[in-house]
Write a protein that holds these residues in place. Sequence first.
Motif, short mmCIF file in Angstrom:
data_model
loop_
_atom_site.label_atom_id
_atom_site.label_comp_id
_atom_site.label_asym_id
_atom_site.label_seq_id
_atom_site.Cartn_x
_atom_site.Cartn_y
_atom_site.Cartn_z
N THR A 62 -68.83 3.33 -21.43
CA THR A 62 -68.15 4.56 -22.43
C THR A 62 -66.72 4.68 -21.65
OG1 THR A 62 -69.95 5.68 -22.87
CG2 THR A 62 -68.00 6.79 -23.22
N ASP A 63 -66.75 4.34 -20.20
CA ASP A 63 -65.32 4.67 -19.51
C ASP A 63 -64.44 3.58 -19.78
OD1 ASP A 63 -66.61 6.61 -18.38
OD2 ASP A 63 -67.07 5.78 -16.39
N ILE A 64 -64.68 2.17 -20.01
CA ILE A 64 -63.84 1.18 -20.50
C ILE A 64 -63.55 1.15 -21.78
CG2 ILE A 64 -63.87 -1.32 -20.66
CD1 ILE A 64 -65.96 -1.33 -18.37
N PHE A 65 -64.24 2.10 -22.72
CA PHE A 65 -64.12 1.91 -24.20
C PHE A 65 -62.93 3.04 -24.45
CE2 PHE A 65 -68.21 0.02 -25.69
CZ PHE A 65 -67.50 -1.09 -26.14
N ILE A 66 -63.04 4.12 -23.45
CA ILE A 66 -62.07 5.19 -23.43
C ILE A 66 -60.73 4.74 -23.02
CG2 ILE A 66 -61.60 7.56 -22.42
CD1 ILE A 66 -64.58 8.23 -23.19
N LEU A 67 -61.04 3.89 -21.97
CA LEU A 67 -59.73 3.24 -21.31
C LEU A 67 -58.63 2.67 -22.07
CD1 LEU A 67 -57.93 2.43 -18.87
CD2 LEU A 67 -59.51 0.54 -18.47
N HIS A 68 -59.30 1.71 -23.08
CA HIS A 68 -58.63 0.94 -24.10
C HIS A 68 -58.43 1.91 -25.43
CE1 HIS A 68 -59.26 -3.19 -22.91
NE2 HIS A 68 -60.34 -2.61 -22.26
N LEU A 69 -59.01 3.19 -25.66
CA LEU A 69 -58.81 3.88 -26.43
C LEU A 69 -57.57 4.74 -26.08
CD1 LEU A 69 -59.32 5.66 -29.07
CD2 LEU A 69 -60.96 7.07 -27.76
N SER A 70 -57.60 5.11 -24.87
CA SER A 70 -56.15 5.91 -24.53
C SER A 70 -54.97 5.05 -24.40
CB SER A 70 -56.54 6.51 -23.05
OG SER A 70 -57.63 7.54 -23.25
N LEU A 71 -55.05 3.86 -24.15
CA LEU A 71 -53.78 2.92 -24.10
C LEU A 71 -53.42 2.67 -25.61
CD1 LEU A 71 -55.20 -0.18 -21.69
CD2 LEU A 71 -53.45 1.80 -21.45
N ALA A 72 -54.39 2.56 -26.70
CA ALA A 72 -54.06 2.40 -27.98
C ALA A 72 -53.25 3.57 -28.44
CB ALA A 72 -55.05 2.09 -29.02
N ASP A 73 -53.89 4.85 -28.07
CA ASP A 73 -53.43 5.91 -28.56
C ASP A 73 -51.80 6.33 -27.93
OD1 ASP A 73 -55.36 6.85 -30.06
OD2 ASP A 73 -56.37 8.27 -28.56
N ILE A 74 -51.73 5.83 -26.55
CA ILE A 74 -50.25 6.12 -26.13
C ILE A 74 -49.52 5.10 -26.67
CG2 ILE A 74 -49.14 5.50 -23.84
CD1 ILE A 74 -51.34 6.73 -22.40
N LEU A 75 -49.72 3.86 -26.89
CA LEU A 75 -48.97 2.97 -27.47
C LEU A 75 -48.37 3.37 -28.93
CD1 LEU A 75 -50.25 -0.57 -26.28
CD2 LEU A 75 -48.20 0.65 -25.61
N LEU A 76 -49.40 4.08 -29.64
CA LEU A 76 -49.32 4.44 -31.07
C LEU A 76 -47.94 5.44 -30.92
CD1 LEU A 76 -51.62 5.05 -34.10
CD2 LEU A 76 -50.17 6.64 -33.28
#
Length: 367
Positions: free
Chosen positions: A83-97
């Motif tokens: 879950t941590d790794i998925f949330i890592l990529h989720l946060s990166l996507a949110d920040i870039l957006l």
Amino acid sequence: MIFETKVTINVKDLLNSADFLEDDFGNYSDADDSGEVCDYQSSNQFDAKFKPILYTLALVVGLLGNGLVLVVLWKKRTGLNVTDIFILHLSLADILLLLTLPFWAVEAVMGWIFHTPLCKLAGALFKINFYCGIYMLTCISVDRYLSIVHAVQMYSRKKPAVIHCCCLMVWFFCFLLSIPEWMLLGANYDIRFNKTECVPEHFSNSRQWFNRLLCHVLGFALPGTIILFCYSSIAHRLQIGSQCMQKKRAIRVIVALVLAFFISWTPYNITLIVDTVHTNNFTNADNQTSCGAKTALEVALTATSTIAYFHCCVNPLLYAFVGVKFRQSLLEMLKPLGFTLKGRAGVVSRKSSVWSESGETSHTSAF
């Protein structure tokens, strides 16, 4: 914004057809029943006041929340869970957006002043991270569904590289979905608002319908159905099990996750469908939409799209700050600044997810 296909027309078109404006599908029919050309200044002024304020708020709150998530994950990088790794990529996507929002805020006030190449880049980045954020949420939902309902671990905890590869595949898929932005977006003059905007260049009716359908199906209906099914199944599974406090808390979080997704994206998708139907004259061609209704639709698109973008700010709250171990990790990190842990603040296990009450999501919820 990216999904709000604006009216674009050049000076030559205006001279050739002075009594009409070109709509989203190439039809020169931007007038009401009386033949009066609609005045969009009210919606233009609404955008100029509304977008910069809310986009700035979303940017600040979203960067702060997602930034804290990334910092905590970096501190725990040697023991990241699925879950941590998925949330890592989720946060990166949110920040870039979120980083693309200043461009759209400037566009609302001054028009698009950054030329076509940056328009294509900003639009494509927005679309990539828009889809990526939603599909990372979907991956988290599927992983939790398999772990809690079927006690199946889809990924090996000892091989985090496999999970990263899966996330990279999601990023690549989202890049493919952004190809229309690379091809069609450009800095085009909008005669209604008397300014240049970053919008798709004129293309055919069928392509416009396909682009909108892609957004509705792949950006909302499909992931929304998967998320709703997964969390409904998880909630049912937890309800029929022992009613410990931990599981009751997990059910409340599940309800919050589902509500947040649909509250954020349902109004915008409904408004976009209405806009598509009206713009394409899908209703009775002899009963054209009044100027007031068109202006109201423009304002509704702005308001609902902004609500949707705030989902990037809600993600850290739902996926991180509700987790006891995340709060413990954050407070431990802030100890040098004088913050202390209160209550039952045990040591966080390196092998368990910083979002969960327990590292074994097959037996309990990973929140």
